[in-house]
Write a protein that holds these residues in place. Structure first.
Motif, short mmCIF file in Angstrom:
data_model
loop_
_atom_site.label_atom_id
_atom_site.label_comp_id
_atom_site.label_asym_id
_atom_site.label_seq_id
_atom_site.Cartn_x
_atom_site.Cartn_y
_atom_site.Cartn_z
N VAL A 85 48.19 -23.78 81.92
CA VAL A 85 48.09 -22.75 80.87
C VAL A 85 49.45 -22.29 80.34
N PRO A 86 50.42 -21.93 81.20
CA PRO A 86 51.71 -21.46 80.66
C PRO A 86 52.39 -22.50 79.76
N GLY A 87 52.32 -23.75 80.14
CA GLY A 87 52.94 -24.80 79.34
C GLY A 87 52.25 -24.98 78.00
N GLU A 88 50.94 -24.82 77.97
CA GLU A 88 50.20 -24.98 76.72
C GLU A 88 50.58 -23.89 75.71
N LEU A 89 50.96 -22.72 76.20
CA LEU A 89 51.32 -21.61 75.33
C LEU A 89 52.82 -21.56 75.03
N ALA A 90 53.52 -22.61 75.34
CA ALA A 90 54.99 -22.61 75.23
C ALA A 90 55.48 -22.31 73.82
N THR A 91 54.74 -22.74 72.80
CA THR A 91 55.19 -22.52 71.42
C THR A 91 54.70 -21.21 70.83
N GLY A 92 53.87 -20.49 71.59
CA GLY A 92 53.35 -19.22 71.10
C GLY A 92 52.12 -19.36 70.23
N ALA A 93 51.60 -20.58 70.12
CA ALA A 93 50.39 -20.83 69.33
C ALA A 93 49.67 -22.04 69.94
#
Length: 227
Positions: A85-93
């Motif tokens: 999950v944290p990696g998937e949200l790395a770009t903020g979108a």
């Protein structure tokens, strides 16, 4: 002497490129609200939004348009885990495709929504079922899902339905005329999935027989599928 039986020619299952650009999106009353949502970003009523619609209605195309604009990553809902999950949200979108209660990890999704709130990230979810109708074991997650605003894709009107048939044909480099498009539009189920399937069957049969794509061939294909 017995006549020689000609072997049945098979159509090769070649990949067909489908553009998911903004310029290639077919607009109509059925998707006007969803397209307006994508175009309105980042001025959304909520940082987490969802587009709901049947198979082939353009959910992924809309999500791709938004992802290109927002710099979002895209992930299939069934692949979400608490670890990634944290990696998937790395770009903020993030785009979360095909949210389905049968194959989603409740805790991973709950973690994603919580982290998005903390990081003030944007999430666009797609699926066939509204989040309010999705049954999950975690009560807090159920509450979060019910609060997600939804934009629903409606069935296509006459103009959009014919345009879809033309687009699906163009994606397969099929040359068709107006009479063929009108013939198909009045004889198949008025749905995105039915239009795509009819074009695929027509293309496959044209390739198999080595014939041009005509109304006569379409009549034969539809007769066979109805039998």
């Amino acid at each position: 002497m017995a006549a020689r039986v000609q072997p049945r020619q098979l159509a090769l299952a070649l990949p067909h490129a489908e553009s998911l650009s903004r310029d290639n999106f077919l607009e109509g009353p059925a998707n006007a609200q969803a397209l307006a949502l994508v175009d309105a970003w980042p001025d959304w009523p909520n940082r987490v939004m969802m587009i709901v619609g049947p198979e082939g209605s353009g959910k992924s195309h809309l999500a791709a348009i938004w992802a290109a604009e927002a710099g979002a990553r895209s992930v299939a809902a069934h692949t979400l885990t608490s670890v990634n999950v944290p990696g998937e949200l790395a770009t903020g979108a993030l785009v979360v495709e095909d949210l389905d209660p049968a194959n989603v990890d409740d805790r991973a999704l709950f973690h994603l929504l919580n982290l998005a709130r903390e990081d003030e990230a944007y999430i666009l979810m797609t699926g066939r079922t509204p989040p309010s109708a999705i049954r999950v074991e975690l009560r807090d997650l159920q509450s979060r899902l019910r609060a997600v605003p939804v934009v629903t894709l409606a069935p296509p009107d006459d103009h959009l339905f014919k345009a879809l048939i033309v687009k699906f044909c163009a994606d397969r480099q099929m040359v068709v005329d107006e009479s063929l498009v009108s013939y198909l539009a009045t004889r198949i189920e008025r749905s995105f999935a039915a239009a795509r399937q009819a074009v695929e069957l027509l293309d496959d049969e044209a390739l198999r027989q080595g014939r041009p794509v005509t109304r006569a061939l379409a009549a034969e294909v539809l007769k066979e599928t109805a039998a």
